[in-house]
Write a protein that holds these residues in place. Structure first.
Motif, mmCIF file in Angstrom:
data_model
loop_
_atom_site.group_PDB
_atom_site.id
_atom_site.type_symbol
_atom_site.label_atom_id
_atom_site.label_comp_id
_atom_site.label_asym_id
_atom_site.label_seq_id
_atom_site.Cartn_x
_atom_site.Cartn_y
_atom_site.Cartn_z
ATOM 1 N N TYR A 404 0.846 -1.197 0.000
ATOM 2 C CA TYR A 404 0.000 0.000 0.000
ATOM 3 C C TYR A 404 0.883 1.250 0.000
ATOM 4 O O TYR A 404 0.549 2.253 -0.628
ATOM 5 C CB TYR A 404 -0.921 -0.004 1.220
ATOM 6 C CG TYR A 404 -1.984 1.068 1.185
ATOM 7 C CD1 TYR A 404 -3.165 0.885 0.486
ATOM 8 C CD2 TYR A 404 -1.800 2.274 1.840
ATOM 9 C CE1 TYR A 404 -4.147 1.869 0.441
ATOM 10 C CE2 TYR A 404 -2.774 3.267 1.803
ATOM 11 C CZ TYR A 404 -3.945 3.054 1.103
ATOM 12 O OH TYR A 404 -4.895 4.038 1.059
ATOM 13 N N ARG A 405 2.022 1.175 0.692
ATOM 14 C CA ARG A 405 2.930 2.330 0.702
ATOM 15 C C ARG A 405 3.550 2.552 -0.675
ATOM 16 O O ARG A 405 3.881 3.690 -1.032
ATOM 17 C CB ARG A 405 4.030 2.144 1.746
ATOM 18 C CG ARG A 405 4.927 3.381 1.866
ATOM 19 C CD ARG A 405 5.869 3.325 3.021
ATOM 20 N NE ARG A 405 6.870 2.296 2.867
ATOM 21 C CZ ARG A 405 7.883 2.118 3.716
ATOM 22 N NH1 ARG A 405 8.007 2.915 4.765
ATOM 23 N NH2 ARG A 405 8.742 1.146 3.536
ATOM 24 N N ASP A 406 3.715 1.481 -1.474
ATOM 25 C CA ASP A 406 4.232 1.667 -2.826
ATOM 26 C C ASP A 406 3.329 2.589 -3.637
ATOM 27 O O ASP A 406 3.797 3.355 -4.482
ATOM 28 C CB ASP A 406 4.356 0.310 -3.529
ATOM 29 C CG ASP A 406 5.480 -0.541 -2.931
ATOM 30 O OD1 ASP A 406 6.355 0.036 -2.263
ATOM 31 O OD2 ASP A 406 5.445 -1.764 -3.126
ATOM 32 N N LEU A 407 2.010 2.516 -3.398
ATOM 33 C CA LEU A 407 1.061 3.370 -4.099
ATOM 34 C C LEU A 407 0.858 4.700 -3.395
ATOM 35 O O LEU A 407 0.416 5.674 -4.002
ATOM 36 C CB LEU A 407 -0.286 2.655 -4.239
ATOM 37 C CG LEU A 407 -0.270 1.322 -4.988
ATOM 38 C CD1 LEU A 407 -1.661 0.709 -5.026
ATOM 39 C CD2 LEU A 407 0.268 1.492 -6.401
ATOM 40 N N ASN A 408 1.158 4.743 -2.091
ATOM 41 C CA ASN A 408 0.992 5.956 -1.288
ATOM 42 C C ASN A 408 2.257 6.146 -0.447
ATOM 43 O O ASN A 408 2.305 5.737 0.715
ATOM 44 C CB ASN A 408 -0.239 5.845 -0.388
ATOM 45 C CG ASN A 408 -1.502 5.594 -1.171
ATOM 46 O OD1 ASN A 408 -2.179 6.507 -1.616
ATOM 47 N ND2 ASN A 408 -1.842 4.317 -1.350
#
Length: 643
Positions: A404-408
């Protein structure tokens, strides 16, 4: 080490560069001696690997030149033949080492495929080179002088969505949007007639077109290779989608940070001015009690000053300069109290519903500011439902992982308390959704809103160490998700818990068709399912999914998004899939609140299960396994399972 590879055979040169990068080195490639020397003039290289026979110079002369000008450089000479007799490796100016390349055979007439490699497979080196091309992360494509595709490695298959057999022999323009066709023909015609290289040896950013018609940004490096009288072009393709997404998010974050700093600074100074204005207006009002006609003017000044103070308060919240007093909060209790307050405040045609997680952990936030944020969202929801509707408050424990951090990128992985505020209103267009958190941006009529409500929510959540996300589509409604840090939580420990949960996740080997229009979400779902052992097929929309289902491949599970473009929703697709493949299992996924989808009759129409976004790999694994091995749940059972 930084190593420069100089070889006129683009395939061998790129293969050597990839090998060096795999071993931790930084490699640059040059297709001729002049380019190689230019690279060295720019400085910073520790070693050079140079071919003996280059089109514009002998390799040993280049090696001698480099050794003379840059004595510390390691020089390695390579050739398809034995070491030339005129080279003495014991000489001070000689190369440090010599390597013999495997001899290649021309790829004349016909296609170059896995069964017909560009280089001979008679040696171990050739097999390694073929394996290197097949396992390369970046796409490698070979075309002839007419633009016909001769080689299409597995990375290209993943990038463009084609199988190699579907494109071999076709013109490379099939991989480009129509607007680039004339430009490509012009490049090839110019090279064939004049020999001028406009794109060869130069990496540039272009646009590729997938089989499904969608486009994506990519970095393309083109090199030339000659086999006798025939000319071939090798393209190395690197997908820039994730980098572009990250750059856009970074630019947006920097813009919001800059606006926040500016707004916060203005609000701070304006508060000082308001203090003087309000103080003097109050003093003047007291002295004018005997003059009601003049006192009413002072009261107007006070009312305007109070309104200005409220605006600056919102600006300070957006700029993350307000003073917060975070304490552990029972979000279920807070929302229950707000429900009673809002029932008396909102219009009578607004129904307020609670979907609360019974065993929710405490969140860490300022309760007053959190109440203000939820009330702001509730008022916005009321405005979005001019004819009435349902407003839903829900809570859950939401783990956000590394994916999720890869996208955010601004999100810290770990466990969060989720508060979701969902309405059944008119929704937002993508353009409005992108600007929703900007201060003073509003779609309301002049005088109906300041445009600071969502900005205040954004600033408060960010200052509290949380995350905020919006899911919205026109006519479907809006769902605003507030992620608050858990009281006393440690994100590192939470991340370890996520990893443990993923290790224990159930696996399988069935065939799954993933239908998702968002390429980032689709890529994550495919990677997660393949990592769990499943055989995955992919479609970007409903019509493409039906083509897959009509094919010869057996599909055990349809995993589809609920809201998709193209005129066919996930629930429509599920109904048609059951008609085509009776008994197929269906798992829906959505970023909208479950109760909203149920209330509007847009989900669980046939007892399908649903997985709410964002989900982590462990959630996906359990729900997929549950769908494959269990009978369809009833609507009530599903709602209880997700509550």
């Amino acid at each position: 080490m930084r190593i420069c590879v100089v070889d006129d055979n683009i395939l061998i040169g790129d293969a050597l560069s990839l090998v060096l990068r795999d071993h931790g080195h930084e490699a640059a490639f040059a297709a001729d001696a002049a380019t190689g020397l230019k690279c060295f003039e720019q400085g910073g290289f520790d070693a050079v690997v140079v071919d003996c026979a280059l089109p514009d110079a002998l390799g040993e002369r280049i090696a001698t030149t480099i050794r003379a000008q840059w004595p510390a450089t390691v020089v390695i000479l390579v050739s398809g033949r034995a070491l030339p007799s005129n080279i003495d490796l014991s000489s001070p100016c000689a190369p440090d080492a010599f390597l013999q390349k495997p001899r290649s055979r021309a790829a004349k007439g016909g296609r170059v495929t896995t069964e017909t490699p560009l280089v001979s497979s008679s040696t171990k080196e050739d097999s390694r080179l073929r394996a290197l091309v097949d396992t390369a992360v970046d796409g490698v494509i070979l075309i002839d002088a007419r633009g016909s595709i001769l080689m299409f490695n597995p990375a290209c298959e993943r990038l463009f969505g084609y199988e190699a057999d579907e494109v071999l022999g076709r013109n490379v323009k099939a991989l480009m949007p129509p607007s680039f066709h004339d430009e490509h023909d012009g490049y090839l015609h110019n090279f064939r007639t004049s020999g001028v290289r406009k794109i060869i040896g130069i990496g540039r950013e272009v646009v590729g077109q997938r089989k499904d018609g969608t486009t994506f940004p990519m970095d393309l490096s083109v090199g030339e290779s000659k086999e006798g009288d025939e000319v071939f072009f090798v393209g190395i393709i690197h997908d820039l989608t994730l980098r572009k997404r990250t750059e856009e998010q970074l630019a947006q974050a920097q813009k919001m940070e800059t606006v926040g700093q500016l707004s916060g600074g203005i609000a701070h100074d304006f508060n000082n001015l308001l203090t003087v204005i309000l103080g003097n207006a109050e003093a003047l009002s007291e002295r004018l009690r005997a003059r009601p006609d003049l006192q009413v003017l002072c009261d107007g000044i006070l009312a305007a000053g109070q309104r200005g103070a409220e605006l600056t308060k919102h600006l300070l919240a957006f700029g993350r300069r307000q003073v917060l007093q975070p304490v552990p909060i029972d979000c279920n209790e807070l929302l229950g109290d707000l429900q009673r307050l809002l029932q008396r405040t909102l219009r009578e045609d607004i129904e307020i519903s609670l979907q609360l997680k019974p065993t929710l952990v405490l969140a860490l936030a300022d309760p007053t500011q959190l109440e203000s944020a939820v009330i702001n969202l509730a008022l916005n929801a009321q405005d979005a439902m001019p004819t009435g509707g349902r407003l839903t408050f829900s809570t859950a424990l939401a783990p956000l992982d590394e994916r999720y951090r890869d996208l955010n990128p601004e999100v810290q992985p770990g466990d969060y308390v989720l508060i979701c505020v969902t309405d059944e209103g008119i929704g937002m267009t993508p353009e409005v959704r992108e600007r929703a958190f900007e201060p003073f941006f509003t779609t309301k009529e002049v005088g109906k809103g300041s445009g600071l409500g969502l900005s205040m929510v954004y600033g408060f959540i960010k200052q509290s160490g949380g995350h905020v996300a919006i899911y919205s589509e026109p006519s479907l409604g809006t769902s605003v998700r507030l992620y608050l840090p858990c009281a006393g939580s440690n994100h590192v420990e939470a991340g370890a818990t996520l990893e443990l949960a993923e290790r224990d996740a159930p696996r399988g080997g069935e065939s799954i068709l993933v239908v998702e229009d968002d390429p980032f979400v689709r890529g994550y779902a495919v990677a997660a399912l393949e990592g769990l052992g499943y055989n995955v097929r992919v479609a970007a929309n409903g019509p493409e999914a039906l083509l897959r289902l009509n094919g010869h491949d057996h599909i055990d599970l349809l995993f589809t998004d609920v809201v998709m473009p193209g005129g066919m929703s996930g629930w429509d697709l599920a109904r048609k899939a059951n008609e085509l493949c009776p008994g197929i299992k269906v798992l829906l996924t959505s970023g909208y609140a479950l109760d909203t989808l149920i209330a509007t009759g847009r989900a669980l129409q046939g007892g399908e299960m649903i997985l709410m976004k964002p989900y982590r790999k462990a959630d996906l694994a359990w729900r997929v396994r549950q769908t494959l091995t269990s009978d369809a749940k009833s609507e009530d059972e599903q709602a209880v399972a997700d509550s």
